[in-house]
Design a protein around this motif. Sequence first.
Motif, PDB file in Angstrom:
ATOM      1  N   GLY A 336     196.244  21.362 -11.357  1.00  5.77           N
ATOM      2  CA  GLY A 336     195.192  22.434 -10.856  1.00  5.77           C
ATOM      3  C   GLY A 336     196.182  23.406 -10.345  1.00  5.77           C
ATOM      4  O   GLY A 336     196.134  24.450 -10.403  1.00  5.77           O
ATOM      5  N   ARG A 337     197.099  22.478  -9.670  1.00  2.00           N
ATOM      6  CA  ARG A 337     198.537  23.186  -8.523  1.00  2.00           C
ATOM      7  C   ARG A 337     199.194  23.942  -9.719  1.00  2.00           C
ATOM      8  O   ARG A 337     199.513  25.752  -9.684  1.00  2.00           O
ATOM      9  CB  ARG A 337     199.386  22.254  -8.411  1.00  2.00           C
ATOM     10  CG  ARG A 337     199.776  22.553  -6.968  1.00  2.00           C
ATOM     11  CD  ARG A 337     200.184  24.086  -6.025  1.00  2.00           C
ATOM     12  NE  ARG A 337     198.781  23.089  -4.812  1.00  2.00           N
ATOM     13  CZ  ARG A 337     198.498  24.215  -3.475  1.00  2.00           C
ATOM     14  NH1 ARG A 337     198.893  25.271  -3.409  1.00  2.00           N
ATOM     15  NH2 ARG A 337     197.466  23.716  -3.070  1.00  2.00           N
ATOM     16  N   GLY A 344     198.153  33.322 -11.093  1.00  2.07           N
ATOM     17  CA  GLY A 344     198.164  34.304 -10.383  1.00  2.07           C
ATOM     18  C   GLY A 344     197.126  34.283  -9.594  1.00  2.07           C
ATOM     19  O   GLY A 344     196.309  35.236  -9.260  1.00  2.07           O
ATOM     20  N   CYS A 345     196.711  33.008  -9.377  1.00  3.39           N
ATOM     21  CA  CYS A 345     194.605  34.094  -8.789  1.00  3.39           C
ATOM     22  C   CYS A 345     195.329  33.385  -7.323  1.00  3.39           C
ATOM     23  O   CYS A 345     196.282  32.195  -6.916  1.00  3.39           O
ATOM     24  CB  CYS A 345     193.762  32.851  -9.677  1.00  3.39           C
ATOM     25  SG  CYS A 345     193.880  31.447 -10.384  1.00  3.39           S
ATOM     26  N   ASP A 346     194.266  32.948  -6.462  1.00  7.87           N
ATOM     27  CA  ASP A 346     194.497  33.021  -5.691  1.00  7.87           C
ATOM     28  C   ASP A 346     193.688  31.666  -4.532  1.00  7.87           C
ATOM     29  O   ASP A 346     193.875  30.875  -3.958  1.00  7.87           O
ATOM     30  CB  ASP A 346     193.959  34.007  -4.417  1.00  7.87           C
ATOM     31  CG  ASP A 346     193.682  35.513  -4.411  1.00  7.87           C
ATOM     32  OD1 ASP A 346     195.138  35.668  -4.237  1.00  7.87           O
ATOM     33  OD2 ASP A 346     193.418  36.343  -5.380  1.00  7.87           O
ATOM     34  N   LEU A 347     192.454  31.039  -5.571  1.00  5.98           N
ATOM     35  CA  LEU A 347     191.790  30.195  -5.613  1.00  5.98           C
ATOM     36  C   LEU A 347     191.511  29.519  -6.432  1.00  5.98           C
ATOM     37  O   LEU A 347     191.602  30.295  -7.533  1.00  5.98           O
ATOM     38  CB  LEU A 347     190.116  30.383  -4.709  1.00  5.98           C
ATOM     39  CG  LEU A 347     190.550  31.371  -2.784  1.00  5.98           C
ATOM     40  CD1 LEU A 347     188.974  31.204  -2.781  1.00  5.98           C
ATOM     41  CD2 LEU A 347     191.148  30.056  -1.748  1.00  5.98           C
ATOM     42  N   VAL A 370     194.575  26.159  -2.714  1.00  8.69           N
ATOM     43  CA  VAL A 370     194.408  27.355  -1.888  1.00  8.69           C
ATOM     44  C   VAL A 370     195.551  27.942  -1.810  1.00  8.69           C
ATOM     45  O   VAL A 370     197.003  27.278  -1.540  1.00  8.69           O
ATOM     46  CB  VAL A 370     194.069  27.661  -0.531  1.00  8.69           C
ATOM     47  CG1 VAL A 370     194.178  28.928   0.009  1.00  8.69           C
ATOM     48  CG2 VAL A 370     192.387  26.644  -0.351  1.00  8.69           C
ATOM     49  N   ALA A 371     196.113  29.436  -3.118  1.00  7.31           N
ATOM     50  CA  ALA A 371     197.390  29.448  -2.161  1.00  7.31           C
ATOM     51  C   ALA A 371     198.044  30.032  -0.802  1.00  7.31           C
ATOM     52  O   ALA A 371     197.645  30.668  -0.065  1.00  7.31           O
ATOM     53  CB  ALA A 371     197.254  31.259  -3.215  1.00  7.31           C
ATOM     54  N   GLY A 372     198.915  28.968  -0.791  1.00  8.52           N
ATOM     55  CA  GLY A 372     199.584  29.123   0.554  1.00  8.52           C
ATOM     56  C   GLY A 372     198.845  28.526   1.776  1.00  8.52           C
ATOM     57  O   GLY A 372     198.760  28.883   2.909  1.00  8.52           O
ATOM     58  N   GLY A 373     197.696  27.846   1.397  1.00 11.03           N
ATOM     59  CA  GLY A 373     197.190  27.401   2.094  1.00 11.03           C
ATOM     60  C   GLY A 373     196.558  25.552   1.745  1.00 11.03           C
ATOM     61  O   GLY A 373     197.166  25.034   0.732  1.00 11.03           O
ATOM     62  N   ASP A 392     183.228  31.363   1.560  1.00 12.30           N
ATOM     63  CA  ASP A 392     183.431  31.436   2.113  1.00 12.30           C
ATOM     64  C   ASP A 392     184.946  31.819   2.187  1.00 12.30           C
ATOM     65  O   ASP A 392     184.881  32.780   3.708  1.00 12.30           O
ATOM     66  CB  ASP A 392     183.207  30.337   3.168  1.00 12.30           C
ATOM     67  CG  ASP A 392     181.482  29.472   3.891  1.00 12.30           C
ATOM     68  OD1 ASP A 392     180.945  30.394   3.651  1.00 12.30           O
ATOM     69  OD2 ASP A 392     181.223  28.303   3.902  1.00 12.30           O
ATOM     70  N   LEU A 393     185.556  31.119   1.506  1.00 15.75           N
ATOM     71  CA  LEU A 393     187.030  31.065   1.829  1.00 15.75           C
ATOM     72  C   LEU A 393     187.123  32.804   0.920  1.00 15.75           C
ATOM     73  O   LEU A 393     187.932  33.528   1.707  1.00 15.75           O
ATOM     74  CB  LEU A 393     187.614  30.572   1.051  1.00 15.75           C
ATOM     75  CG  LEU A 393     187.500  28.911   1.097  1.00 15.75           C
ATOM     76  CD1 LEU A 393     187.176  27.655  -0.442  1.00 15.75           C
ATOM     77  CD2 LEU A 393     188.181  28.755   1.795  1.00 15.75           C
ATOM     78  N   VAL A 394     186.347  33.312   0.345  1.00 15.72           N
ATOM     79  CA  VAL A 394     186.565  34.465  -0.355  1.00 15.72           C
ATOM     80  C   VAL A 394     186.524  36.007   0.857  1.00 15.72           C
ATOM     81  O   VAL A 394     187.012  36.578   0.683  1.00 15.72           O
ATOM     82  CB  VAL A 394     185.995  35.229  -1.431  1.00 15.72           C
ATOM     83  CG1 VAL A 394     185.791  36.539  -1.986  1.00 15.72           C
ATOM     84  CG2 VAL A 394     186.045  34.761  -2.594  1.00 15.72           C
ATOM     85  N   ALA A 395     184.779  35.759   1.570  1.00 12.45           N
ATOM     86  CA  ALA A 395     184.571  36.322   2.741  1.00 12.45           C
ATOM     87  C   ALA A 395     185.962  36.576   3.629  1.00 12.45           C
ATOM     88  O   ALA A 395     186.386  37.347   4.613  1.00 12.45           O
ATOM     89  CB  ALA A 395     183.442  35.841   3.267  1.00 12.45           C
TER      90      ALA A 395
END
Length: 399
Positions: A336-337, A344-347, A370-373, A392-395
């Motif tokens: 997954g990572r 190149g996605c954020d989540l 989560v990219a960077g989290g 929630d994560l998108v918002a």
Amino acid sequence: MRSVVLGVSAGIAVYKACELLRLFTESGHDVRVVPTRDALRFVGEPTWAALSGNPVTTEVWDSVHEVPHVRIGQHADLVVVAPATADVLARAAHGLANDLLTNTLLTARCPVVFAPAMHTEMWEHPATRANVATLRERGSIVVDPAVGRLTGADSGPGRLPDPAEIFEVCRRVLTGRAPDLAGRHVVISAGGTREAIDPVRFIGNRSSGLQGYALARTAVARGAEVTLVSANVALPDPAGAKVVRVETAVDLREAVVSAAAHADAVVMAAAVADFRPSRQSGTKIKKSSAEPDPIHLVKNPDVLAELGEIRREGIAPSPRVIVGFAAETDDVLANGRAKLERKGCDLLVVNQVGENLAFGTPDNAAVVLVAGGDPVEIPRGPKEDLADVVWDLVASRLA
Ligand code: CTP
């Protein structure tokens, strides 16, 4: 017991509001039906009174000692107007109070949901567009009408969505999530693509579309404008979502990339075929041929990776948040990572396939990378709950 006001205005779709009323009462809600005068031309007062078990009136002049024009709105946990005509939307947007329903809308401080239904010309008229925009700006949820057959032989956007789907939006609103996606446009792909071999056969996959449809429903309930790119899904259209139907990966790419240019977020929940037959037989392949020809495959576009690249290279306007899904059978986190970075996605929502999870089941369990989290674990539960965690994560990224 939650108190619901069902506002009903005068459109042919009023008969569907009877079913919506049943869904509320059967699930333990106390419903007060407030029709407009003309709505009673379609379905009469006795029907509403019998089905709701409550008195029904259209005027502020009945039972005046109970001050109904103020009390009904003040005591409601939710007001839903279904169907909402162009006239009711206009009166609500302008704060008019010339019958019991519009008085109720002015006094209500609870969430308000409008489910408009009207002819396409009326829905698309600049006056209606402006009224809908005003109502949304003030925090009301306006569920876009469905596309389909209207009163006569004509068809187009303007149909009242399925009562069960309107009920689902209301149920979500009653569970108390803030409309934190109001004013946002989100694009969701759902289902599984099919790649034709000949006119009757295809290469497909097991995706049912349940997770993508749950994402669409929850996004509508949180106030988003939703475009749902649906690949071969046999589920009712979620109320309020604009549904674009596609069959192949190439169709899906076209629909998603063009909608993404105007979107705040894209969620790729669809199972997109990585390969397609290099050629399709124009006629059905017969078994009479002694040795079947092997099926030669060519690569399909990788839509998620393309969205990431368009954004990285600044080629076109791009969504601020891009979400991928990944079904993995082994080495779930490491695979997954790597995929999150490659695409190149954020989540990236990573499902483990197997143990009755993921395909075709109402439940799901996942971990969101989560990219960077830090990753977020989502325990096994309804696909709607997983959808809410994703939103929630998108918002929070959009805020
Ligand atoms: N996806 C896509 N276009 C494709 C294949 C997949 O947009 N041609 C998207 C899916 O919608 C999903 C994500 O990419 O959001 C991950 O899909 P997956 O099939 O797990 O990834 P693949 O790139 O196919 O990787 P692999 O087959 O190596 O696991």
